[in-house]
Scaffold this motif. Structure first.
Motif, PDB file in Angstrom:
ATOM      1  N   UNK A   1     -34.664 -56.306  -1.100  1.00  0.00           N
ATOM      2  CA  UNK A   1     -33.479 -56.700  -1.865  1.00  0.00           C
ATOM      3  C   UNK A   1     -33.843 -57.701  -2.953  1.00  0.00           C
TER       4      UNK A   1
ATOM      5  N   UNK B   1     -15.626 -59.190   9.423  1.00  0.00           N
ATOM      6  CA  UNK B   1     -14.938 -58.065   8.818  1.00  0.00           C
ATOM      7  C   UNK B   1     -13.450 -58.291   9.052  1.00  0.00           C
TER       8      UNK B   1
ATOM      9  N   UNK C   1     -22.476 -65.116  -4.712  1.00  0.00           N
ATOM     10  CA  UNK C   1     -21.579 -64.433  -5.621  1.00  0.00           C
ATOM     11  C   UNK C   1     -20.629 -63.524  -4.853  1.00  0.00           C
TER      12      UNK C   1
ATOM     13  N   UNK D   1     -29.906 -64.468  -1.863  1.00  0.00           N
ATOM     14  CA  UNK D   1     -30.951 -63.495  -1.530  1.00  0.00           C
ATOM     15  C   UNK D   1     -30.405 -62.083  -1.297  1.00  0.00           C
ATOM     16  N   UNK D   2     -29.096 -61.895  -1.483  1.00  0.00           N
ATOM     17  CA  UNK D   2     -28.502 -60.563  -1.352  1.00  0.00           C
ATOM     18  C   UNK D   2     -27.938 -60.273   0.026  1.00  0.00           C
ATOM     19  N   UNK D   3     -28.124 -61.191   0.975  1.00  0.00           N
ATOM     20  CA  UNK D   3     -27.558 -60.938   2.300  1.00  0.00           C
ATOM     21  C   UNK D   3     -26.049 -61.167   2.272  1.00  0.00           C
ATOM     22  N   UNK D   4     -25.375 -60.419   3.114  1.00  0.00           N
ATOM     23  CA  UNK D   4     -23.913 -60.432   3.100  1.00  0.00           C
ATOM     24  C   UNK D   4     -23.384 -61.585   3.950  1.00  0.00           C
ATOM     25  N   UNK D   5     -22.494 -62.384   3.373  1.00  0.00           N
ATOM     26  CA  UNK D   5     -21.870 -63.486   4.114  1.00  0.00           C
ATOM     27  C   UNK D   5     -20.482 -63.104   4.604  1.00  0.00           C
TER      28      UNK D   5
ATOM     29  N   UNK E   1     -21.842 -62.636  -1.159  1.00  0.00           N
ATOM     30  CA  UNK E   1     -23.284 -62.474  -0.941  1.00  0.00           C
ATOM     31  C   UNK E   1     -24.011 -63.794  -1.179  1.00  0.00           C
TER      32      UNK E   1
ATOM     33  N   UNK F   1     -18.234 -60.168  -5.000  1.00  0.00           N
ATOM     34  CA  UNK F   1     -18.165 -58.869  -5.685  1.00  0.00           C
ATOM     35  C   UNK F   1     -16.921 -58.130  -5.202  1.00  0.00           C
TER      36      UNK F   1
ATOM     37  N   UNK G   1     -20.908 -65.999  10.538  1.00  0.00           N
ATOM     38  CA  UNK G   1     -21.437 -65.794   9.187  1.00  0.00           C
ATOM     39  C   UNK G   1     -20.849 -64.550   8.532  1.00  0.00           C
ATOM     40  N   UNK G   2     -20.712 -63.510   9.289  1.00  0.00           N
ATOM     41  CA  UNK G   2     -20.161 -62.303   8.686  1.00  0.00           C
ATOM     42  C   UNK G   2     -18.924 -61.878   9.454  1.00  0.00           C
TER      43      UNK G   2
ATOM     44  N   UNK H   1     -27.972 -60.902   7.631  1.00  0.00           N
ATOM     45  CA  UNK H   1     -28.699 -62.178   7.645  1.00  0.00           C
ATOM     46  C   UNK H   1     -29.906 -62.102   8.572  1.00  0.00           C
TER      47      UNK H   1
ATOM     48  N   UNK I   1     -17.544 -59.581   4.287  1.00  0.00           N
ATOM     49  CA  UNK I   1     -17.231 -58.284   3.695  1.00  0.00           C
ATOM     50  C   UNK I   1     -15.910 -57.797   4.244  1.00  0.00           C
TER      51      UNK I   1
ATOM     52  N   UNK J   1     -28.924 -56.183   3.928  1.00  0.00           N
ATOM     53  CA  UNK J   1     -27.803 -57.097   3.699  1.00  0.00           C
ATOM     54  C   UNK J   1     -27.434 -57.945   4.896  1.00  0.00           C
TER      55      UNK J   1
END
Lengths: 185, 218
Positions: free
Chosen positions: B83, A140, A155, A104-108, A101, A157, A137-138, B73, A110, B71
């Motif tokens: 958030x 899966x 961070x 700002x909490x956005x997912x980079x 993440x 998680x 950027x993201x 971008x 997952x 979540x």
């Protein structure tokens, strides 16, 4: 009609314009106020560039609001300003996830475990500048291939679902295998 | 030698001047009040839309609210501010469905003085959890140490559906104690499978969200 005649249309227009401007400014100020983010809260509590297994989420230990106690968590706040990060995580069963993440909490990044097979995740996190050669950027991923993402801070998680008391020791043992290690640029 | 010519006193022009001054003051006060009120409305609407969502950023499925780009971008400013200001850690909407309920399925506010029955359909192949918090996002202390049920820990019905009960006093089945918490917030999380879900599958999943029924209140 008398009522409409008494309305000061200029004031009404001013009201809507000012309200809209203030609304937009207040919203963007809130977006940029990072003091209360999950990253800000965790980075004060946990060592950087080290995977830390958090205690079980209970009313006496809630590092974040609305953090669901349905899982054990391992956190790794990272900063790649002087280093790169190597992340290794094992996702043995359905419900296990790893996420990277931004502050700002956005997912980079997952990845979630498959129901039918164990998944090993190997990630490299590099500084987000011209040393980075590019990647979506993201992503899966459930393959065992190495992945590289660019992020200056954030961070990691790892989320291990709580399957009940008989499984907790095994869950913790698997969680302890997760690592985030600083490397060289 | 300079001479001073005494002006003639005209009461009508004096009253006219006073009227003009009063009108300017009235307009200034109106303008200040309008700007103040507009500032308040602008701040309040921003805070409300950030904290509680709006159709611009969140969808409602019965009582369940789903921030559609949480979540991501590319999330809209309200979602990003939500958030940032709440400190929530949420899996991206690309990878999980996270639904929050503050009311029951009839629209009444969830409260710890009432008992609730939450009935969910089977979600084969998906990992899910349901947890209950107070209105500030804190777990509700209880002697049973029970705060949530998951696909792994629930006792399901034979057909795979499930029932969770919320209440102050012990209830049979999958009971989560809620005594003394005041207003409640339910969070239902459904992880997408590793290979993701199509838009149609997501829509289907969103139709199968649990129903929240109020049983009784004390």
């Amino acid at each position: 009609m008398n009522f409409l005649r008494r309305i000061d249309w200029r004031l009404l227009l001013i009201f809507f314009i000012v309200a809209a401007i203030v609304h937009i400014i207040a919203t963007f100020l809130a977006v940029n106020d990072q003091r209360g983010t999950a990253y800000a809260r965790l980075s004060h509590l946990l060592p950087h560039n080290t995977m830390t297994i958090a205690d079980p989420i209970t009313p006496r230990h809630e590092p974040l609001p609305y953090l669901s106690p349905d899982a054990r968590y391992a956190f790794c706040p990272f900063d790649t300003s002087n280093t790169t990060m190597r992340v290794h995580v094992l996702l043995p069963d359905l419900g296990w996830t790893v996420g990277v993440y931004a502050p700002d909490g956005s997912s980079l990044y997952f990845a979630a475990a498959s129901a039918d097979r164990e998944t090993t995740i190997n990630l490299s996190i590099i500084p987000a500048d011209d040393r980075f050669l590019g990647l979506a950027a993201e992503e899966r991923q459930t393959t065992d291939d190495d992945q590289t993402i660019a992020a200056p801070k954030g961070f990691i998680v790892v989320r291990a679902p709580d399957r009940g008391a008989p499984y907790r020791a095994a869950t913790r043992a698997t969680l302890e295998k997760a690592s985030c290690v600083a490397g060289r640029v | 030698m300079a001479s001073v010519e005494a002006g003639t006193y005209d009461p009508r022009s004096y009253i006219g001047l006073l009227r003009s001054i009063a009108a300017i003051i009235f307009r200034a006060i109106s303008l200040i009040l309008t700007v103040s009120l507009a500032t308040g409305v602008g701040v309040w609407t921003s805070r409300y839309m950030i904290a509680r969502g709006s159709p611009l950023s969140a969808d409602m499925y019965g009582p369940w609210q789903h921030w559609r780009s949480l979540g991501r971008e590319s999330a809209d400013p309200y979602t990003r501010a939500h958030l940032a200001s709440t400190g929530k850690l949420r899996i991206s909407a690309d990878s999980a469905g996270i639904f929050e309920a503050r009311t029951d399925s009839q629209g009444a506010r969830l409260h710890s003085s009432c008992n609730y029955k939450i009935s969910g359909m089977s979600l084969p192949g998906l990992w899910w959890s349901i947890a209950v918090f107070d209105s500030r996002g804190r777990l509700i202390p209880n002697e049973a140490g029970r705060y949530e049920f998951t696909a792994d820990t629930i006792a399901p019905n034979p057909n795979g559906s499930f029932v969770v009960t919320l209440g102050r006093d012990a209830l049979p089945g999958n009971w989560i104690p809620t005594g003394g918490a005041g207003r409640l917030v339910l969070v239902f999380t459904v992880l997408d499978p590793a290979n993701g879900l199509s838009d149609e599958q997501r829509a289907e999943r969103n139709k199968r969200l649990p129903i929240i029924q109020r049983e009784s209140c004390s």
